[in-house]
Scaffold this motif. Structure first.
Motif, PDB file in Angstrom:
ATOM      1  N   PHE A  62      12.544  -3.647  -4.030  1.00 57.03           N
ATOM      2  CA  PHE A  62      11.649  -2.385  -4.312  1.00 57.03           C
ATOM      3  C   PHE A  62      12.637  -1.036  -3.734  1.00 57.03           C
ATOM      4  O   PHE A  62      12.522  -0.136  -4.366  1.00 57.03           O
ATOM      5  CB  PHE A  62      10.481  -2.471  -3.590  1.00 57.03           C
ATOM      6  CG  PHE A  62       9.613  -1.261  -3.675  1.00 57.03           C
ATOM      7  CD1 PHE A  62       8.923  -1.032  -4.844  1.00 57.03           C
ATOM      8  CD2 PHE A  62       9.491  -0.326  -2.490  1.00 57.03           C
ATOM      9  CE1 PHE A  62       7.875   0.074  -4.792  1.00 57.03           C
ATOM     10  CE2 PHE A  62       8.651   0.967  -2.706  1.00 57.03           C
ATOM     11  CZ  PHE A  62       7.965   1.015  -3.794  1.00 57.03           C
ATOM     12  N   THR A  63      13.548  -1.589  -2.758  1.00 59.02           N
ATOM     13  CA  THR A  63      14.266  -0.289  -2.262  1.00 59.02           C
ATOM     14  C   THR A  63      15.141   0.073  -3.113  1.00 59.02           C
ATOM     15  O   THR A  63      15.207   1.337  -3.304  1.00 59.02           O
ATOM     16  CB  THR A  63      14.896  -0.984  -0.848  1.00 59.02           C
ATOM     17  OG1 THR A  63      14.009  -1.786  -0.251  1.00 59.02           O
ATOM     18  CG2 THR A  63      15.608   0.048  -0.337  1.00 59.02           C
ATOM     19  N   ALA A 106      11.121  -6.304  -0.643  1.00 63.05           N
ATOM     20  CA  ALA A 106      12.104  -5.005  -0.130  1.00 63.05           C
ATOM     21  C   ALA A 106      13.315  -4.948  -0.495  1.00 63.05           C
ATOM     22  O   ALA A 106      13.905  -4.120  -1.326  1.00 63.05           O
ATOM     23  CB  ALA A 106      11.834  -4.634   1.216  1.00 63.05           C
ATOM     24  N   ALA A 107      14.224  -6.030  -0.420  1.00 61.70           N
ATOM     25  CA  ALA A 107      15.569  -6.207  -0.444  1.00 61.70           C
ATOM     26  C   ALA A 107      15.984  -7.571  -0.873  1.00 61.70           C
ATOM     27  O   ALA A 107      17.052  -7.561  -1.189  1.00 61.70           O
ATOM     28  CB  ALA A 107      16.136  -5.912   1.053  1.00 61.70           C
ATOM     29  N   ARG A 128      15.115   4.012  -4.963  1.00 65.91           N
ATOM     30  CA  ARG A 128      16.279   4.645  -4.706  1.00 65.91           C
ATOM     31  C   ARG A 128      16.868   5.192  -6.286  1.00 65.91           C
ATOM     32  O   ARG A 128      17.281   6.142  -6.294  1.00 65.91           O
ATOM     33  CB  ARG A 128      17.482   4.290  -3.984  1.00 65.91           C
ATOM     34  CG  ARG A 128      18.540   4.857  -3.440  1.00 65.91           C
ATOM     35  CD  ARG A 128      19.532   3.983  -2.949  1.00 65.91           C
ATOM     36  NE  ARG A 128      19.056   3.152  -1.671  1.00 65.91           N
ATOM     37  CZ  ARG A 128      19.346   1.928  -1.503  1.00 65.91           C
ATOM     38  NH1 ARG A 128      20.102   1.409  -2.340  1.00 65.91           N
ATOM     39  NH2 ARG A 128      18.845   1.543  -0.222  1.00 65.91           N
ATOM     40  N   ASN A 129      16.663   4.268  -7.323  1.00 61.19           N
ATOM     41  CA  ASN A 129      17.087   4.737  -8.567  1.00 61.19           C
ATOM     42  C   ASN A 129      16.058   5.516  -9.224  1.00 61.19           C
ATOM     43  O   ASN A 129      16.332   5.943 -10.439  1.00 61.19           O
ATOM     44  CB  ASN A 129      17.164   3.356  -9.366  1.00 61.19           C
ATOM     45  CG  ASN A 129      18.673   2.707  -8.622  1.00 61.19           C
ATOM     46  OD1 ASN A 129      19.624   3.212  -8.047  1.00 61.19           O
ATOM     47  ND2 ASN A 129      18.646   1.420  -8.771  1.00 61.19           N
ATOM     48  N   GLY A 130      15.202   6.027  -8.685  1.00 61.20           N
ATOM     49  CA  GLY A 130      14.357   7.076  -9.311  1.00 61.20           C
ATOM     50  C   GLY A 130      13.259   6.130 -10.220  1.00 61.20           C
ATOM     51  O   GLY A 130      12.744   7.024 -11.146  1.00 61.20           O
ATOM     52  N   GLN A 158       0.794  -1.038   0.120  1.00 63.23           N
ATOM     53  CA  GLN A 158       0.069   0.030  -0.229  1.00 63.23           C
ATOM     54  C   GLN A 158       0.775   1.129  -0.034  1.00 63.23           C
ATOM     55  O   GLN A 158       0.392   2.418  -0.339  1.00 63.23           O
ATOM     56  CB  GLN A 158      -1.114  -0.060   1.316  1.00 63.23           C
ATOM     57  CG  GLN A 158      -2.070  -0.756   0.921  1.00 63.23           C
ATOM     58  CD  GLN A 158      -3.324  -1.173   2.020  1.00 63.23           C
ATOM     59  OE1 GLN A 158      -3.544  -2.267   2.408  1.00 63.23           O
ATOM     60  NE2 GLN A 158      -3.525   0.047   2.882  1.00 63.23           N
ATOM     61  N   GLU A 159       2.248   1.141   0.412  1.00 63.50           N
ATOM     62  CA  GLU A 159       3.074   2.285   0.357  1.00 63.50           C
ATOM     63  C   GLU A 159       3.564   2.543  -1.059  1.00 63.50           C
ATOM     64  O   GLU A 159       4.584   3.329  -1.206  1.00 63.50           O
ATOM     65  CB  GLU A 159       3.857   2.165   1.436  1.00 63.50           C
ATOM     66  CG  GLU A 159       3.301   2.637   2.773  1.00 63.50           C
ATOM     67  CD  GLU A 159       4.191   2.107   3.913  1.00 63.50           C
ATOM     68  OE1 GLU A 159       5.440   1.928   3.808  1.00 63.50           O
ATOM     69  OE2 GLU A 159       3.542   1.988   5.107  1.00 63.50           O
ATOM     70  N   GLY A 160       3.195   1.816  -1.988  1.00 62.74           N
ATOM     71  CA  GLY A 160       3.961   1.880  -3.202  1.00 62.74           C
ATOM     72  C   GLY A 160       4.180   0.754  -3.986  1.00 62.74           C
ATOM     73  O   GLY A 160       4.853  -0.223  -3.021  1.00 62.74           O
TER      74      GLY A 160
END
Ligand SMILES: [Zn+2]
Length: 382
Positions: free
Chosen positions: A103-104, A76-77, A108-110, A41-43
């Motif tokens: 996802f992290t 996430a990682a 981070r890479n935009g 839900q946070e993206g």
């Protein structure tokens, strides 16, 4: 015995890990987010579907029936997705990859992410029994809340259909009916009650729906459908029509309009102990005129005087129609397209008959001859 670190390293050595560029280059890959609900839900990544790690083995076959499908898993990682990839390989999936950095790193890479629409806590509670079904879930419930369904008739078929569609959270319900509630309706038309005797059926149904579910926006049309008003009503933008009409002039109008506008019609009809249900999906299956190109000659016309009907029969047929409408709205299952379902209440028999498109159909055929609305006069044999 090994530590978590050793197990993770060994697992990563056994699976395919790809970076974002390699992953994007995979043809028709299915991207699966295996994180938890609150993380999703946070993206999430664009185009990804969400299957939390704990459900992956049980849900993957529905999401990816083809074992050769390219699959990109991410968390996430890239740790949970590595174990997830190993599980899928053990299930026989041949082209499974874990996204390096997860996802992290992606964020981070935009790179592009999507913020999902979510249900409010109140809606999560109200529709929790839908959310628990993987085929519906939050995404399916949002589709239902976005759906606009038009009911033709608020009588025997329209009553159960309107209540169950409302309960399911169909966001917008339209109801077309010119009649007033009378005592003879209450034997089967469960959207109405003693309290609403003598009031328009559309208002009575709206009251019942709003008492059941305030999420539903109800639009009423207290009129009989004709060639004069059908375009105005359909211009309100309906995704699906549930046809509970009890007369053939209305059925032909609804059919012709739905073919021209590409709107699926869930058709139902009842007589004494017998019911019929099918879905007319324009150009994918037959339409009503493929079966009955024009109204019957007067000597074969059905009676216009109200026929008798077992009180629960419209409940059964109307809820079968609702089932079809909900599947169409949530885009799940196999609707009754090209299949006519017959029900006999006396023997409790269901029979299915294949029905086919007619290439010479006057409306959906190759050379249509009906190109504007026809107001058939309803004639009666008795
Ligand atoms: Zn047709």
């Amino acid at each position: 015995m090994s530590t978590y670190r050793e197990l993770l390293q060994r697992t990563k050595n056994e699976i395919s890990e790809v970076d974002a560029t390699e992953a994007k280059g995979l043809d028709d890959a299915l991207w699966i987010d295996v994180r938890e609900q609150d993380e999703w839900q946070e993206g999430h990544l664009p185009g990804a579907i969400h299957i939390p790690r704990g459900y992956l083995e049980s849900r993957i076959e529905a999401a990816a029936p083809d074992r050769a499908q390219q699959i990109v898993l991410y968390c996430a990682a890239a740790n949970r997705s590595a174990f997830a990839a190993k599980s899928l390989v053990e299930l026989g999936y041949e082209n499974v990859h874990s996204l390096a950095g997860g996802f992290t790193d992606w964020k981070r890479n935009g790179l592009e992410i999507v913020m999902p629409r979510t249900l409010s806590p109140e809606k999560r509670t109200r529709y929790s029994r839908h959310l628990l079904i993987p085929e519906i879930g939050e995404e399916g419930q949002l589709k239902l809340l976005d759906a606009k369904i038009l009911l033709i008739g608020a009588g025997g078929l329209g009553s159960p259909a309107s209540l169950y569609l409302a309960a399911a959270g169909i966001g917008t319900l339209g109801i077309v009916d010119a009649d007033i509630v009378d005592e003879t309706n209450l034997q089967r038309q469960i959207a109405h009650s003693l309290d609403t005797l003598g009031t328009p059926k559309v208002d009575s149904a709206k009251r019942s729906i709003e008492a059941l579910n305030p999420d539903v926006n109800v639009i009423t049309y207290r009129e009989r459908l004709t060639s004069e008003n059908i375009d105005r009503i359909l211009d309100d933008g309906w995704d699906i029509i549930v046809d509970g009409a009890d007369n053939f002039p209305t059925r032909y109008l609804v059919n012709d309009a739905s073919v021209w506008r590409g709107i699926p019609v869930v058709h139902g009809s009842i007589y004494r102990f017998e019911g019929q249900v099918t879905v007319f999906k324009p150009h994918e299956g037959p339409c009503y005129r493929c079966l009955y190109p024009s109204p019957p000659p007067p000597e074969l016309a059905p009676s216009c005087s109200e026929g008798g009907v077992l009180g629960v029969l419209p409940g059964i047929v109307g809820t079968l129609q609702t089932n079809e409408a909900l599947k169409l709205a949530a885009e799940i299952g196999d609707p009754l397209v090209g299949r006519l379902l017959l029900f006999d209440a006396l023997t409790t028999d269901f029979t299915e008959v294949k029905i086919r498109r007619n290439p010479d159909c006057p409306v959906c055929g190759e050379h249509p001859t009906v190109t504007e609305y026809i107001d058939y006069v309803e004639f009666c044999t008795r």
